[in-house]
Design a protein around this motif. Structure first.
Motif, short mmCIF file in Angstrom:
data_model
loop_
_atom_site.label_atom_id
_atom_site.label_comp_id
_atom_site.label_asym_id
_atom_site.label_seq_id
_atom_site.Cartn_x
_atom_site.Cartn_y
_atom_site.Cartn_z
N TYR A 7 2.46 -2.69 6.15
CA TYR A 7 1.19 -2.08 5.71
C TYR A 7 1.55 -0.73 5.12
N VAL A 33 -5.75 -4.52 1.92
CA VAL A 33 -6.30 -4.52 3.27
C VAL A 33 -6.89 -3.13 3.55
N LYS A 34 -7.64 -3.04 4.63
CA LYS A 34 -8.13 -1.73 5.04
C LYS A 34 -7.63 -1.51 6.45
N GLY A 35 -7.08 -0.36 6.72
CA GLY A 35 -6.52 -0.18 8.04
C GLY A 35 -7.01 1.07 8.72
N LYS A 58 -5.06 0.05 2.25
CA LYS A 58 -3.60 -0.05 2.30
C LYS A 58 -3.20 -1.31 1.55
N LYS A 60 -0.88 -4.63 1.98
CA LYS A 60 -0.10 -5.41 2.91
C LYS A 60 0.95 -6.17 2.11
N GLY A 89 2.03 3.99 7.46
CA GLY A 89 1.96 2.58 7.78
C GLY A 89 3.02 2.07 8.70
N THR F 29 -5.73 -3.53 11.34
CA THR F 29 -5.91 -3.76 9.91
C THR F 29 -6.88 -4.91 9.73
N SER F 31 -8.94 -7.49 6.72
CA SER F 31 -9.03 -7.89 5.31
C SER F 31 -10.16 -8.89 5.16
#
Ligand code: ADP
Ligand code: ADP
Ligand code: ADP
Lengths: 122, 480, 480, 480, 122, 122
Positions: A7, A33-35, A58, A60, A89, F29, F31
């Motif tokens: 990530y 993605v969102k982290g 982010k 992935k 990450g 994370t 998605s």
């Protein structure tokens, strides 16, 4: 075979891709993605009300490679992924039992090789 | 009058040149009644022409709304190139063929027209230029209608080629017959088509039919089972804006066709046009709702367009009360028509229904509703069935429709056929899949929808990371 | 005349007050020829002014189309704030400097103008107000052009500051020279710039150049290799709508510059303007296609804008035949210009090419194509090269261009330099990355593109889950 | 006059029928001064009416911008259906009630009006039709304002039902009182409301308040803690375009309310309107910036709208200098009002603030700033506080505001209450979550945003794969 | 239990979904990803400048099944995923330790079954 | 180390995130994915034609934690993810061999800890 899941920040991707390409690892997959982690949220303002956003975008990166190549990949990611600020990450390594190339149906580690030879595009 | 104009022109010109503030120009010497009459008429007509020109934006947005996101840039290039080709062709020969004299088949003066030239026996001046542009705007609308059936698969090159033939020959012929004192004036006491349900809309829709028959449906429109499948357009907002702009443009289209301000009659046409459009929306909405229990947004809009197309011919011939009836029927008609046509061929925006079927209905409706008062005032044809009890005018209207349809279809089919056998009419299956934006224009119309942002970021595109610092600089940090 | 106006005004006013239906007002007593003349002229000019004002929407959309999705909200705030600042400054001093008398350098009456004030020796009334607003709309267009080069990185605060100087001093000066009876009237027999290729467009583009030189390119525009990279704008549909709105607006811009309806000459200007724009699209399209084998959508639009800019100066001076030539050359020119400039500096919308280069070409083209008939009618300058065989007017035009460019550049560079050393001209690199919407306005212009829907859902944003129930309530369930 | 019109009409009609080119029409015999006077007035008013009609697009875009992507298609259907219902109702009875005579409470002639009918004692002709449509456009604006508070949760069926009552009864009543010679003319020397800050805007906003009180907030607007949460609209670009279109439309709204071109007074109203709007943007921008340190894009736009609403009543009564003051105050007011209201109820677009509060302020401002010159000219009410030193007119204005508010609120609340207890006013929670597009219209307004492209692909939707071949066919292959 | 992760072309998905459904495997998840491999990049042109795009959109298909079913799934994917051109993608098989059904909280392989029986929708 | 992969409803995420945060697991994370399972498809209508949509939007939550913490995470997800209606989703647990923190290059389980201590944001 191992799968490397990283990530990372968006701007880290391009240098990583280039170096991996040079090292003979053109094959990888990314997704948006969102982290959330130790990084903080940001607050948006709209017509007087607020909206706080705890998740940060982010990239992935997924890449399946032979056991032997894992360290190379990880090092490349760590090298280019680091800004030193929170939010750089994480990288995870997971086991993979089997792999197949859809185009040919071949199975096994050899399908992970780069085949420098040209091939009909599609 | 020309000389006095020149003298005055000169005088005003000088002032204008010294450009003392406009207020000083208030001292400009009074114009003659003749000049005021001409200039007032022309001012009205040119403003109407601007509204009609703006309909190009309406057609662009309507088609964009009904298109997928991968084919939007090409629509923009298309409308610009088509409008441009039409502008030049209209000047070269279109205007001359349409309005260069009232021979039965075609006009013969006004090619590459310039100031002072003699066109149809009169010197071409400001009034001529007003008329030239007003009529050009109609030609451009007619051309824009053609492409509704061809979205998402036609080769770009087909646009300018057909555009040249259409704006240079096909439309001018029909315009001459219907508006230019040609053929249609010879049928009975004349075919009633005030602003062009047939001349402009049916003509465009007929070209669209010819193109469609040679193009075939979009990949995936019909399933293996042969059943039509939904290919939803990408943006109802753009579609909706397009409909409203077209609605506005129609206030130039129909009322402007009075060609003067006499008795402020344009306002009667405005009211008639608006009542019909409103009834069309209501008719289409109710029909689609009762047929599917959901209110299809596109159909509400198609109802407005169909009604506006339908009222175009009768707008100068019918009293207020007839307008909602004509519009309502058009609204109901368009829904059934779209559903029926969708089973057989692929008309993404419903051009055949909204411009073709509605254009025919509108033209025929004159034969039913034209009032004696307005028929006399226009001096074209006879009163309609409800007044005269006679089917005569209805027959005349049908003849006009038939003539226009056959002529346009033959010429258009031939043109598209030649395009198909020479440069080709349809893009490759791969390009259709890829979308015309990337395949024909080298870039998506919505790049951020199709290009991975991780690749754009190296170009500084992605807001991602920096949302972080942004927070630092501008937003309250909140502990996670 | 004032008193009779007052009397009639009063009378009508009373009626209007009692507000009996308009139809009753049909009995309003007939106006004098003088009143009709003035009012018809002003009606035409105010309508033209509305079209020019609407060009603001065109510029907004054009810039939006060429911008990335993270910088769209700021464009909206920008256009509203700039237009507003310009409105107020024009009233405070801009109008006075530009049109408050025909001294060589600047006007001196009409500051904070109000009804009845004496401006340039005449009482300021409805006619004055018409002229005031028409000319203001031009100032606002010129200001809007400035920002094309500055997208996606300039600090918001720079807009109002430069806007105050531009609308209050810079533009008024040039407008006075070119339109207000100032400097340009002294050069030869006068510089020919009918609607402002130089006064409006070159002036704006020159400001844009000054800003760009102090701003530098967007992050990522030039690779480490120094090669320019594509930063695609986010929406061709918005761009295309913008171009069409600008095209429409130009029908107010050029034809309205007749400032009256004499001889319906405005219509000649309409035709000239449209022919040039059309040729511009064709020229640019062919050029870009033959250079890259793909039809760049943005270039088709830039071709239209460039041609419209080019025809602005000659629109009142050339015959129809010259228009397509001027436009075609502008269309070809803009493509090469964009390509050349893109190698050196970062002009996201091509303002320097479409407004700068084309503005220069258009102004010079008068020196080539101005016809004796129209030169006499306008009483400005001499006929162009093709008629007179003399280079004189070409020289005069060049002088005008040079004067305007140097003056605007010096004043603009100074202003932007001061902004840079004081409040700063460019946002931080982080804010540029994050996008100006979130960093300067606290919210994205397209929130759903940038905020995770799982976070919006708690606010009821995501249709996801409920698509489920929706199915239950409204759609046929299909077994999976 | 009717007969001479008929004669001329007939003559021109015949020409038009033969359709020899317009230039020949230049020989049309000169019109009488009476005809020119009427036709020039009507030409101006009808053009103004078109601009007001176009405001529908502005309201659509403004609401779209403030809506989430799952509720955009319904806005399009809404505006079309509402405008249509209003068109028909206005013809059936709205116009008659509003302008069919100047009785105190309501008019009584002109139901289902047609050409030649006697309305308020005068025969209904082109002038009548002009007035009919101009006033209809106002009714439609007022109705459009109502829905701003109801976005994203109201049942579609509520639109046409309330629309029928509003356009058929509620608005006509208020319009009769304020514009039709009714009640407002009886208060003092008359309530000053030049173009309808109260009659049009406050009326709409009051309906919006009634609807909101019965609807309640959107799901998720208020957190468990009762604190309001941001539900960001999906597109600032659409919002911005909407604001500019409304701004443009207001140049028809206020200046058109002169109902004639006398003394080109419309231009004074144009300048007043523009100065106020500009000041509104500046006021709102500064206020929001100093309160939050970020420049909320929506607030800049709300500032413009609020100022335009505020200047609507005084636009024909105040001198230039007062306009920026009235606008600036409206701009500041709207920000505080939006913030305050947002804490209690859920008004997504700020209609209560921009049309309600600003409408009240604008109407009252006449009592402060109305100039003796214009008060006399209009023959309504007395000069304002700053001139007269008396609070009288301010009181009269307040009375007008109160009367309109109470009447509209009672009638609207009753109507919405009946809708609520019968067909229901609000969609189910699931449908609200799913979005109105999918639940009420069967398809998303932005399908590509919500439907997985892997499912659309079988319908040929996704450009993905083929980007591959596209490369093969059109783009340079680059080795990876 | 095993997790099958396949990176495939968009148009391959629908036939795969249908056959798996027929075979009694309705349960799967997909996501949009961008991948690079032996497939080549494409170059876009914009106002004279160029932008090269090395990543191609793919569909990532994830499906957790019992050991015994792995081959069936893999074969189905290979069957429909193949065009023979570069870019057809890869299939990977990874170990899964445990599985839970959120709705009921049940754990274990049995939750992977298809349950033909109807159930309240939601 | 284990990786927990959960496919859940959008509205389940926020409560889960909050509770995990409270429990000291800020790092995760998510998605956007589309899933099919026992849940049914919906049919859209457009200009008379139909389009059936078999895949429903879900959120995929990924969280790598130490062996010891797996149950806590799973329970939290099950607790908030449940509506009882079909479509609640699934949770899977997979093995992870190694983990790295990009910012520091550190490896091993300890990088999974939350570090309550503040750190420079980025
Ligand atoms: N244990 C984890 N499981 C899943 N994703 C994680 C985990 N830890 C970190 N991430 C991902 O890595 C990103 C950065 O982690 P963060 O903790 O913010 O930075 P740092 O590792 O520098 O402290 C997060 O946004 C999240 O996407
Ligand atoms: N080793 C890998 N790790 C992750 N993803 C891969 C890997 N190899 C291939 N992919 C995915 O499969 C897609 C197709 O692979 P590619 O090598 O282009 O086709 P082929 O397998 O036919 O040579 C890539 O775009 C990428 O998304
Ligand atoms: N075996 C599986 N492999 C991958 N994803 C799955 C699997 N089973 C379920 N899912 C995901 O979980 C979601 C909900 O599953 P579903 O079967 O509809 O609900 P339930 O588990 O309540 O029966 C699906 O949409 C899919 O995204």
């Amino acid at each position: 075979m191992k799968k490397i899941e990283a990530y990372i920040r968006h701007e880290a991707f391009e240098p990583i891709r280039l170096e991996l390409l040079g090292l003979g690892f053109p094959s990888l997959t990314i997704s948006e993605v969102k982290g959330s982690g130790r990084q903080k949220g940001i607050t948006e303002r709209y017509r007087g009300a607020e909206l706080t956003n705890y998740l940060r975008p982010k990239v992935k990166l997924e890449c399946v490679v032979a056991e032997a190549d894992v360290q190379t990949i990880v090092d490349t990611i760590l090298k280019h992924g680091r800004t030193g600020a929170v939010g750089d990450g994480k990288v995870f390594v997971c086991p993979v039992d089997e792999a197949y190339r859809v185009r040919t149906g071949e199975a096994g580690e050899e399908i992970l090789q780069a085949h420098p030879d040209g091939a009909p595009t599609g | 009058m020309r000389r006095s104009l020149l003298v005055r022109g000169l005088f005003v010109g000088l002032l204008a040149a010294l450009l003392v503030p406009r207020s000083a120009l208030a001292q400009a010497d009074p114009k003659t009644a003749q000049a005021l009459t001409d200039e007032l008429n022309n001012t009205w007509v040119i403003v109407a022409a601007f509204l009609v020109m703006f309909m190009q934006a309406g057609f662009l947005l309507l088609e964009l709304g009904f298109t997928r996101g991968k084919n939007v840039g090409t629509m923009v290039a298309k409308i610009l190139v088509n409008f441009s080709v039409a502008s030049v062709m209209w000047w070269i020969c279109g205007f001359a063929i349409a309005f260069g004299g009232d021979a039965v088949i075609a006009g013969d003066s006004g090619f590459l027209v310039g100031f002072g030239d003699t066109v149809a026996g009169a010197p071409f001046d400001g009034a001529g230029a007003t008329f030239f542009f007003f009529q050009f705007a109609f030609a451009a609308v007619s051309l824009a209608i053609v492409w509704g059936t061809t979205l998402e698969r036609i080769k770009f090159v087909a646009y300018p080629i057909y555009g040249i033939v259409f704006a240079g020959l096909i439309y001018p012929l029909i315009a001459h017959w219907g508006f230019g004192g040609g053929l249609f004036a010879e049928i009975g006491n004349g075919v009633q088509d005030f602003a062009g349900s047939t001349v402009v809309h049916l003509t465009g829709a007929t070209g669209a039919l010819a193109a469609l028959l040679l193009l075939g449906p979009r990949k995936g429109k019909f399933g293996p089972d042969g059943k039509p499948r939904a290919i939803p357009g990408h943006s109802m907002p753009l579609f909706g804006l397009g409909v409203l702009i077209l609605w506005l443009g129609w206030f130039g289209f129909n009322p402007g066709s009075t060609l003067n301000t006499d008795g402020s009659r344009f306002a009667e046409v405005v009211v008639v046009t608006n009542l019909a459009a409103a009834a069309g929306v209501i008719g289409a909405s109710l029909t689609v709702f009762f047929r599917t229990k959901t209110l299809d947004v596109g159909m509400c809009g198609n109802g407005a367009i169909a009604a506006l197309v339908a009222i175009t011919a009768p707008s100068g011939y019918v009293e207020f009360w007839a307008a909602p009836i004509i519009g309502l029927i058009a609204g109901v008609l368009v829904v059934f028509s779209v559903y029926a046509i969708d089973k057989l061929i692929d008309d993404p925006v419903g051009a055949l229904s909204a411009h073709g079927m509605a254009g025919i209905w509108g033209t025929l409706s004159c034969g039913i509703f034209s009032s004696p008062r307005l028929t006399t005032l226009n001096g074209v044809g006879d009163a309609g069935l409800v007044y005269s009890g006679s089917l005569k005018q209805l027959g005349v209207q049908a003849a006009g429709v038939g003539l226009a349809f056959v002529t346009v279809f033959v010429l258009s089919y031939a043109t598209f056929f030649l395009i198909k056998v020479t440069v080709g009419l349809r893009v490759s299956e791969e390009d259709e899949e890829a979308g015309l934006d990337i395949s024909e224009h080298g870039m998506y119309g919505y790049p951020e929808q199709f290009i991975p942002s991780a690749e754009l970021v190296s170009y500084g595109a992605a807001p991602q990371l920096s949302a972080t610092q942004a927070s630092a600089t501008k937003s309250t940090e909140v502990n996670a």
